[in-house]
Design an enzyme around this catalytic site. Sequence first.
Site, PDB file in Angstrom:
ATOM      1  N   TYR A  59       0.848  -1.188   0.000  1.00  0.00           N
ATOM      2  CA  TYR A  59       0.000   0.000   0.000  1.00  0.00           C
ATOM      3  C   TYR A  59       0.886   1.240   0.000  1.00  0.00           C
ATOM      4  CZ  TYR A  59      -3.593  -3.352   1.523  1.00  0.00           C
ATOM      5  OH  TYR A  59      -4.441  -4.429   1.633  1.00  0.00           O
ATOM      6  N   SER A 209     -13.171  -5.276   1.937  1.00  0.00           N
ATOM      7  CA  SER A 209     -14.186  -4.661   1.067  1.00  0.00           C
ATOM      8  C   SER A 209     -15.598  -5.126   1.439  1.00  0.00           C
ATOM      9  CB  SER A 209     -13.900  -4.961  -0.409  1.00  0.00           C
ATOM     10  OG  SER A 209     -12.714  -4.334  -0.831  1.00  0.00           O
ATOM     11  N   LEU A 211     -17.965  -3.409   2.289  1.00  0.00           N
ATOM     12  CA  LEU A 211     -18.924  -2.412   1.804  1.00  0.00           C
ATOM     13  C   LEU A 211     -18.842  -2.260   0.287  1.00  0.00           C
ATOM     14  CD1 LEU A 211     -18.499   0.302   4.590  1.00  0.00           C
ATOM     15  CD2 LEU A 211     -20.219  -1.515   4.414  1.00  0.00           C
ATOM     16  N   GLY A 212     -18.330  -3.316  -0.382  1.00  0.00           N
ATOM     17  CA  GLY A 212     -18.275  -3.286  -1.837  1.00  0.00           C
ATOM     18  C   GLY A 212     -17.465  -2.119  -2.372  1.00  0.00           C
ATOM     19  N   ARG A 213     -16.291  -1.865  -1.766  1.00  0.00           N
ATOM     20  CA  ARG A 213     -15.419  -0.750  -2.139  1.00  0.00           C
ATOM     21  C   ARG A 213     -16.168   0.585  -2.069  1.00  0.00           C
ATOM     22  NH1 ARG A 213     -11.422  -3.990  -3.586  1.00  0.00           N
ATOM     23  NH2 ARG A 213     -11.932  -5.884  -4.727  1.00  0.00           N
ATOM     24  N   GLY A 214     -17.044   0.665  -1.061  1.00  0.00           N
ATOM     25  CA  GLY A 214     -17.803   1.883  -0.828  1.00  0.00           C
ATOM     26  C   GLY A 214     -19.140   1.936  -1.537  1.00  0.00           C
ATOM     27  N   PHE A 215     -19.370   1.035  -2.483  1.00  0.00           N
ATOM     28  CA  PHE A 215     -20.581   1.092  -3.301  1.00  0.00           C
ATOM     29  C   PHE A 215     -21.833   0.812  -2.481  1.00  0.00           C
ATOM     30  CE2 PHE A 215     -22.877  -0.180  -7.358  1.00  0.00           C
ATOM     31  CZ  PHE A 215     -22.771   1.079  -7.935  1.00  0.00           C
TER      32      PHE A 215
END
Length: 334
Positions: A59, A209, A211-215
């Site tokens: 990262y 993820s 949260l679905g990469r924020g989606f």
Amino acid sequence: MSNVQKRKLGSAGLEVSPIGLGCMGMSEFYGRHSDAESLQTLKRATELGVHFWDTSDIYGPYTNELLLGRYFSQQLNDREKIVLASKFGIMRSDSGDFIGLNGRPEYVKQACDASLKRLGVETIDLYYQHRIDPKVPIEETVGAMSDLVTAGKVRFLGLSEAGADTLKRANAVHPISALQSEYSLWSRDLENSVIPTCEELGIGLVAYSPLGRGFLTGQIKSRDDFESDDWRLSNPRFDQHNFGKNLQVVERVHQLAQEKECTPAQLALAWVLAKGQHFVPIPGTRNAARLKENAESVQVQLSEQELHDIDELFPADLAQGTRYPEAMMQMLDA
């Protein structure tokens, strides 16, 4: 969340807060970031009881571990509160280019020493192989990781995106405390063979993820919401063809959240928590307010009937598009 009972990952004794913190976005991939804001969010995490932090040497590359090391150097008393996880195995150049995978025993030890130095700590609590190197038998890689435990440099071992057979072979060499893989309402691939194997072997699941990469938060309405350097623009689930279709997934989450009187993010995290007593989601955020919202998801309780209904509404093939571009999909052992 500080008074909430911890969750066990694996049978070797690792216990963590039920909600963790993915630190990747503090340094890369999701647009602009501020170290000052991130340091404040890390401090808020200690106050909220979000004591399971996740990073990796890639990262940045390297800068995310350096950021956490900077935090620990400033907040000397906080290190003992935190269960610190990092990873090795994906190689990048100093300029950020991806070079390949490396699970060779000598590299395992070099990578660990480098991470310890950047983090400014004596021990990494949970050390993962970030991706399985198909050119190196998993027994050799985990054998070297086990040596790190013997040396006191690492406390517990984990794998990331490993398939069922790899988990079995690895666990026969040294107890694997956690599998870290993508798992959420729109990424349920693990349920066929990987999760049953984790349950059989007593391995905890760390869901990245979630949260679905924020989606799944409902905050993303259009591709225009992303900055030009946001990695998600190259992700198949966010491309022009699939974006609109996947918004329908978000609408389902929103409707259920309204019924539960919680936010969409809290519902999505509560679902992961309810799927297994040894499941721990690690949503990433740079924002202290979002961190608090995520932490409070432990208060959202789902009944067996509600869990069944949600599972029916979100079948495994619901999301349109693969989780990663093709080249990155090829790196997934599962």
